[in-house]
Write a protein that holds these residues in place. Structure first.
Motif, PDB file in Angstrom:
ATOM      1  N   GLN A 157      17.299  -2.300  22.941  1.00 60.51           N
ATOM      2  CA  GLN A 157      15.994  -1.854  22.945  1.00 60.51           C
ATOM      3  C   GLN A 157      15.977  -0.615  23.951  1.00 60.51           C
ATOM      4  OE1 GLN A 157      12.881  -4.265  24.576  1.00 60.51           O
ATOM      5  NE2 GLN A 157      11.400  -2.895  24.465  1.00 60.51           N
ATOM      6  N   ASP A 158      15.728   0.816  23.544  1.00 57.53           N
ATOM      7  CA  ASP A 158      15.536   1.876  24.228  1.00 57.53           C
ATOM      8  C   ASP A 158      14.179   1.593  25.202  1.00 57.53           C
ATOM      9  OD1 ASP A 158      15.827   4.143  25.451  1.00 57.53           O
ATOM     10  OD2 ASP A 158      15.865   5.431  23.680  1.00 57.53           O
TER      11      ASP A 158
ATOM     12  N   PRO B   6      18.075   9.422  32.594  1.00 61.94           N
ATOM     13  CA  PRO B   6      19.127   8.969  31.503  1.00 61.94           C
ATOM     14  C   PRO B   6      18.698   7.843  30.405  1.00 61.94           C
ATOM     15  CG  PRO B   6      19.930   7.718  33.525  1.00 61.94           C
ATOM     16  CD  PRO B   6      18.519   8.612  33.831  1.00 61.94           C
ATOM     17  N   LYS B   7      19.457   7.845  29.329  1.00 65.18           N
ATOM     18  CA  LYS B   7      19.044   6.959  28.250  1.00 65.18           C
ATOM     19  C   LYS B   7      19.152   5.585  28.804  1.00 65.18           C
ATOM     20  CE  LYS B   7      19.335   5.752  23.443  1.00 65.18           C
ATOM     21  NZ  LYS B   7      19.772   6.218  22.148  1.00 65.18           N
ATOM     22  N   VAL B   8      18.415   4.544  28.818  1.00 63.89           N
ATOM     23  CA  VAL B   8      18.622   3.196  29.324  1.00 63.89           C
ATOM     24  C   VAL B   8      18.217   2.339  28.238  1.00 63.89           C
ATOM     25  CG1 VAL B   8      17.826   1.545  30.717  1.00 63.89           C
ATOM     26  CG2 VAL B   8      17.933   3.910  31.635  1.00 63.89           C
ATOM     27  N   GLU B   9      19.164   1.373  27.767  1.00 60.46           N
ATOM     28  CA  GLU B   9      18.978   0.475  26.496  1.00 60.46           C
ATOM     29  C   GLU B   9      19.365  -0.980  27.311  1.00 60.46           C
ATOM     30  OE1 GLU B   9      21.308   1.373  23.543  1.00 60.46           O
ATOM     31  OE2 GLU B   9      19.712   2.826  22.548  1.00 60.46           O
ATOM     32  N   VAL B  10      18.547  -1.790  26.865  1.00 64.58           N
ATOM     33  CA  VAL B  10      18.686  -3.253  27.219  1.00 64.58           C
ATOM     34  C   VAL B  10      18.918  -3.996  25.937  1.00 64.58           C
ATOM     35  CG1 VAL B  10      17.456  -2.982  29.624  1.00 64.58           C
ATOM     36  CG2 VAL B  10      16.088  -3.693  27.519  1.00 64.58           C
ATOM     37  N   ALA B  11      19.627  -5.273  26.262  1.00 62.51           N
ATOM     38  CA  ALA B  11      19.938  -6.349  25.395  1.00 62.51           C
ATOM     39  C   ALA B  11      18.640  -6.873  24.832  1.00 62.51           C
ATOM     40  CB  ALA B  11      21.163  -7.076  25.763  1.00 62.51           C
ATOM     41  N   VAL B  12      18.485  -7.194  23.558  1.00 59.12           N
ATOM     42  CA  VAL B  12      17.289  -7.998  22.971  1.00 59.12           C
ATOM     43  C   VAL B  12      17.760  -9.337  22.791  1.00 59.12           C
ATOM     44  CG1 VAL B  12      15.523  -7.962  21.108  1.00 59.12           C
ATOM     45  CG2 VAL B  12      16.283  -5.739  21.824  1.00 59.12           C
ATOM     46  N   LYS B  13      17.119 -10.081  23.467  1.00 55.66           N
ATOM     47  CA  LYS B  13      17.390 -11.750  23.374  1.00 55.66           C
ATOM     48  C   LYS B  13      16.670 -12.130  21.923  1.00 55.66           C
ATOM     49  CE  LYS B  13      16.514 -16.108  25.448  1.00 55.66           C
ATOM     50  NZ  LYS B  13      15.999 -16.828  26.525  1.00 55.66           N
ATOM     51  N   THR B  14      17.889 -12.653  21.279  1.00 54.87           N
ATOM     52  CA  THR B  14      17.458 -13.120  20.058  1.00 54.87           C
ATOM     53  C   THR B  14      17.552 -14.564  19.738  1.00 54.87           C
ATOM     54  OG1 THR B  14      19.898 -13.058  19.270  1.00 54.87           O
ATOM     55  CG2 THR B  14      18.254 -11.064  18.930  1.00 54.87           C
ATOM     56  N   SER B  15      17.028 -15.386  19.191  1.00 52.21           N
ATOM     57  CA  SER B  15      17.249 -16.689  19.059  1.00 52.21           C
ATOM     58  C   SER B  15      18.314 -17.134  18.069  1.00 52.21           C
ATOM     59  CB  SER B  15      16.086 -17.384  18.192  1.00 52.21           C
ATOM     60  OG  SER B  15      14.667 -17.004  18.892  1.00 52.21           O
ATOM     61  N   THR B  16      18.911 -18.073  18.641  1.00 51.91           N
ATOM     62  CA  THR B  16      20.178 -18.700  17.998  1.00 51.91           C
ATOM     63  C   THR B  16      19.744 -19.452  16.798  1.00 51.91           C
ATOM     64  OG1 THR B  16      20.345 -20.917  19.411  1.00 51.91           O
ATOM     65  CG2 THR B  16      21.648 -18.726  19.906  1.00 51.91           C
ATOM     66  N   ASP B  17      20.662 -19.639  15.763  1.00 49.27           N
ATOM     67  CA  ASP B  17      20.344 -20.622  14.609  1.00 49.27           C
ATOM     68  C   ASP B  17      19.930 -21.943  15.055  1.00 49.27           C
ATOM     69  OD1 ASP B  17      20.818 -18.367  12.898  1.00 49.27           O
ATOM     70  OD2 ASP B  17      22.934 -19.347  12.229  1.00 49.27           O
ATOM     71  N   ALA B  18      20.483 -22.490  16.083  1.00 46.04           N
ATOM     72  CA  ALA B  18      20.166 -24.104  16.548  1.00 46.04           C
ATOM     73  C   ALA B  18      18.677 -24.007  17.214  1.00 46.04           C
ATOM     74  CB  ALA B  18      21.186 -24.196  17.709  1.00 46.04           C
ATOM     75  N   ASP B  19      18.511 -22.839  18.006  1.00 52.09           N
ATOM     76  CA  ASP B  19      16.855 -22.737  18.631  1.00 52.09           C
ATOM     77  C   ASP B  19      15.911 -22.568  17.453  1.00 52.09           C
ATOM     78  OD1 ASP B  19      18.248 -22.746  21.043  1.00 52.09           O
ATOM     79  OD2 ASP B  19      18.004 -20.484  21.244  1.00 52.09           O
TER      80      ASP B  19
END
Length: 97
Positions: A4-5, A56-69
């Motif tokens: 995510q930017d 500067p451009k800053v992007e962070v990881a987007v937390k995604t649900s696992t299949d188990a979750d």
């Protein structure tokens, strides 16, 4: 990995602080962000803002649900719905007699 930017949000926070006459610090910026940004990226962005008045451009990881979750959540939802259906059937059967 999805990212995510957050550059615009960070820029808005820094601009707001500048307009308020406040010196941007890690604590002030972090408190005003709605997205969690790694400390190293935050420090680099503040330094860049102070030196060149740009972020500067800053992007962070987007937390995604696992299949188990997701499966666990779906199982809980199904159990709740099944219980609700039983309650409704008991109400219908109770009022029909």
């Amino acid at each position: 990995m999805l990212t995510q930017d957050v550059t615009k949000e960070l820029e808005n926070v820094l601009t707001t602080l500048q307009q308020q006459g406040k010196e941007p610090t890690v604590a002030l910026v972090k408190a005003r962000l709605s997205t969690s940004i790694p400390m190293a990226a935050l420090i680099a962005a503040i330094k860049s803002w102070k030196n060149a008045n740009r972020v500067p451009k800053v992007e962070v990881a987007v937390k995604t649900s696992t299949d188990a979750d997701r499966i666990t959540q779906l199982e809980q939802t199904i159990a709740q719905l099944a219980k609700r259906i039983e309650q409704l059937e008991q109400q219908i059967n109770g009022s029909a007699q």
